[in-house]
Design an enzyme around this catalytic site. Structure first.
Site, PDB file in Angstrom:
ATOM      1  N   HIS A 117     -20.941 -25.344-114.445  1.00 10.18           N
ATOM      2  CA  HIS A 117     -20.333 -24.148-113.838  1.00 10.18           C
ATOM      3  C   HIS A 117     -19.830 -24.410-112.418  1.00 10.18           C
ATOM      4  CE1 HIS A 117     -21.557 -21.825-117.232  1.00 10.18           C
ATOM      5  NE2 HIS A 117     -22.850 -21.879-116.963  1.00 10.18           N
ATOM      6  N   ASP A 162     -22.841 -26.044-124.494  1.00  8.50           N
ATOM      7  CA  ASP A 162     -23.727 -25.090-123.828  1.00  8.50           C
ATOM      8  C   ASP A 162     -23.306 -23.677-124.225  1.00  8.50           C
ATOM      9  OD1 ASP A 162     -25.603 -25.008-121.084  1.00  8.50           O
ATOM     10  OD2 ASP A 162     -24.324 -23.249-121.314  1.00  8.50           O
ATOM     11  N   HIS A 203     -22.810 -21.150-122.534  1.00  8.90           N
ATOM     12  CA  HIS A 203     -21.898 -20.533-121.580  1.00  8.90           C
ATOM     13  C   HIS A 203     -20.662 -21.409-121.377  1.00  8.90           C
ATOM     14  CE1 HIS A 203     -26.028 -19.137-120.356  1.00  8.90           C
ATOM     15  NE2 HIS A 203     -25.412 -17.992-120.622  1.00  8.90           N
ATOM     16  N   ASP A 236     -29.259 -23.965-124.803  1.00  2.01           N
ATOM     17  CA  ASP A 236     -29.303 -22.503-124.719  1.00  2.01           C
ATOM     18  C   ASP A 236     -28.458 -21.847-125.809  1.00  2.01           C
ATOM     19  OD1 ASP A 236     -27.039 -23.493-123.497  1.00  2.01           O
ATOM     20  OD2 ASP A 236     -27.306 -22.424-121.611  1.00  2.01           O
TER      21      ASP A 236
END
Length: 416
Positions: free
Chosen positions: A185, A221, A223, A313
């Site tokens: 990120h 991931d 996200h 995740d």
């Protein structure tokens, strides 16, 4: 173009990697020679893991989930989800789990400040240095740079760079950067989502500078890997593909939406492919997306370096995600990406750790991913949580809609 609040379907497809590729059998691990397997196996059957214990010194604190807040009326405050326990279990399962004979261990190192400018602006790096000098700072929601965090972030970045250099220099085909804090990120100019430095982005730039023509980054991931995408948004040398839950933007630190329309700009138009998957997407849905979206894009792009950005995740039981991947889903993704690496990048594959916050199941899912990368003939570990019910009504509809949109809009995919 709108993406839809849909629950994703399951996939019954097979791995696209031919079984004629060399595989590791369960009997190999039961052999008296298993303990010395890492010395006897050829280097392309080993996973070279880069790690340094200094990364455990990043203390994210306690509070209500990731806020660091104590409301005053709870007797038990839990650890921030990005805590050292999750990585300790990943470390121990690779050291003592059944995959251990096929792991080669390497020391990580801190990145030099000068190396960070290949991805991040000097102004942003200076901000991080100043925050560390002043004893810490909350850089954005849930993202705490505390005493020890900056040193850990430098170790994460440097260890990932070392893993990529190990591959570029021809010392091994497959390397895994077991690192924290995570990085995908972190954008060139700001922190985001528990991330300070973009570990994968720095490694990709090192590969380009080291002579690679084209690099694929596949981010699984849960996200959107917005920071990595942002860093290469104007480049046609890096194809970034992100499979993530359809979460949208979460504020100023994460302005990107992760929608299919975020395709890159300028020369990079069409080389950022987002696959926002409905909440509840499971093993079969992810497999369908891999077969119908990821594999065709990689085949058209023809990279000479592969980077797999892994976050557990996306699992069925992660507190930070809403997807339903199990160990078998991760195993199949590992097999598929290894097949693509064998076909296009001479087997060269860098794996970079990101999220994964269920302290036990994340470690198991990591083990399964690496089993897939090794193309084991049978699972080495059984799933302790096992079956999770999937809604099979939507996956193909969502993925086929994304495929139709990409073929209409992305130039290099029009005849894919």
């Amino acid at each position: 173009f709108m993406l839809f609040s849909i629950h994703l379907i399951c996939w019954g497809g097979r791995s696209i990697w031919s079984k004629k590729e060399s595989s590791i059998k369960q009997s190999d691990l039961n052999s008296p020679m298993a303990s010395s397997a890492s010395q006897s196996l050829p280097s392309d059957n080993l996973i070279h893991v880069f790690w340094d214990e200094g990364m455990l010194k990043h203390d994210t604190g306690r509070g209500v989930f990731d806020t660091g807040m104590d409301p005053g009326f709870l007797d038990v405050l839990e650890k921030h989800p990005e805590n050292s326990d999750r990585v300790k279990n990943m470390l121990s399962i690779l050291k003592r789990g059944p995959i251990s004979p096929f792991i080669s261990w390497h020391h990580g190192r801190p990145a030099h400040i000068s190396e960070l400018s290949s991805f991040h602006t000097q102004e942003y790096v200076n901000e991080l240095i100043e925050a560390d000098r002043n004893g810490g700072k909350e850089l954005c929601g849930g993202t705490f740079l505390n005493p020890g965090s900056w040193d850990a972030a430098l170790l994460a970045a440097g260890s990932t760079l070392s893993a990529m250099k190990h591959i570029i220099d021809g010392h091994g085909k497959i390397a895994y950067a077991l690192v924290r804090p995570p990085g995908h990120h972190a954008q060139p100019t700001q922190a985001d989502g528990y991330c300070f430095l973009n570990n994968a982005g720095l490694a990709v730039q090192l590969a380009l500078d080291g002579g690679c023509r084209k690099v694929v980054v596949l981010d699984i991931d849960v996200h959107y890997g917005n920071g990595t995408a942002e860093g290469f948004y104007h480049s046609d040398k890096v194809l970034t593909i992100s499979l993530h839950m359809n979460h949208g933007s979460w504020g100023p630190s994460h302005p990107q939406d992760g929608t299919v329309e975020e395709l890159g700009e300028g020369e990079g138009f069409g080389y950022n492919l987002n696959i926002p998957l409905p909440n509840g997407t499971g093993d079969k849905g992810y497999g369908y997306a891999m077969q119908h979206l990821v594999v065709p894009a990689i085949e058209k792009f023809e990279p000479d370096m592969m980077v797999l950005v892994v976050g557990q995740d996306s699992s069925a039981f992660d507190p930070n995600g809403r997807q339903c991947l199990t160990m078998e889903g991760y195993r199949e993704i590992g097999r598929t990406i290894r097949g693509m690496a064998n076909k296009y990048s001479n087997g060269r594959l860098l794996i970079v750790q990101e999220g994964g916050y269920h302290v036990t199941y994340s470690a198991y899912c990591l083990h399964a991913t690496l089993e897939g990368v090794l193309n084991v003939s049978e699972p080495l570990l059984s799933d302790p949580i096992a079956y999770y019910p999937e809604d099979e009504s939507f996956p193909t509809k969502v993925i086929e809609a994304i495929k139709k949109y990409q073929k209409e809009v992305v130039p290099f995919l029009k005849d894919a």
